[in-house]
Design a protein around this motif. Structure first.
Motif, short mmCIF file in Angstrom:
data_model
loop_
_atom_site.label_atom_id
_atom_site.label_comp_id
_atom_site.label_asym_id
_atom_site.label_seq_id
_atom_site.Cartn_x
_atom_site.Cartn_y
_atom_site.Cartn_z
N TYR A 101 0.83 -1.20 0.00
CA TYR A 101 0.00 0.00 0.00
C TYR A 101 0.87 1.26 0.00
CZ TYR A 101 -3.52 3.38 1.51
OH TYR A 101 -4.34 4.46 1.59
N HIS A 104 2.38 1.71 -3.39
CA HIS A 104 1.38 2.21 -4.34
C HIS A 104 1.15 3.72 -4.15
CE1 HIS A 104 -2.12 2.25 -6.91
NE2 HIS A 104 -2.85 2.77 -5.93
N ILE A 105 1.09 4.18 -2.91
CA ILE A 105 0.92 5.61 -2.63
C ILE A 105 2.13 6.40 -3.16
CG2 ILE A 105 0.75 7.33 -0.78
CD1 ILE A 105 -1.83 5.81 -1.20
N ASP A 106 3.34 5.89 -2.93
CA ASP A 106 4.54 6.56 -3.45
C ASP A 106 4.50 6.65 -4.96
OD1 ASP A 106 5.62 7.05 -0.99
OD2 ASP A 106 6.96 5.31 -1.01
N LEU A 109 2.14 9.39 -5.95
CA LEU A 109 2.66 10.72 -5.67
C LEU A 109 3.74 11.15 -6.68
CD1 LEU A 109 2.87 10.63 -1.77
CD2 LEU A 109 1.28 11.94 -3.19
#
Length: 111
Positions: A101, A104-106, A109
């Protein structure tokens, strides 16, 4: 007072399960299983362990294999902690996908 005891036992079980998985996956090249977190029930009968599996594509396959060998893992755990605990808790394993997770966020961004 009860929470302190639960936390100590959860840390002990996390450490010992990590060592057990490290020994078992030593022969499997390119696979790493680590115990990210453990929780224990108030009556110390159920231990929930969250596993981080690398590579994550093989996570479901390895989790099924771990659940199939749960009795053997509990026996080995019992041998390792027999002088610290009277009753070895029932083990439940779940995949901890928090690292996937975060990755995936990185990725989102960076776009």
């Amino acid at each position: 007072m009860q929470e302190t005891r639960q936390n100590k036992i959860a840390r002990l079980l996390q450490k010992e399960l990590s060592v057990i998985f490290q020994e078992q996956t030593r022969g499997m090249h390119g696979v790493m299983v680590s115990v990210t977190r453990t929780k224990i029930s108030p009556d110390l009968s159920i231990c929930t362990a969250y596993l981080s599996i690398f590579p994550s594509e093989r996570g479901e396959e390895l989790l099924k294999n771990i659940e199939k060998n749960q009795a053997q893992i509990r026996y080995v755990l019992g041998q390792r902690v027999r002088y610290q605990m009277r009753i070895i808790p029932e083990l439940r394993f779940f995949i901890d996908d928090s690292l996937d997770y975060i990755e995936h966020i990185d990725e989102l961004l960076k776009k």
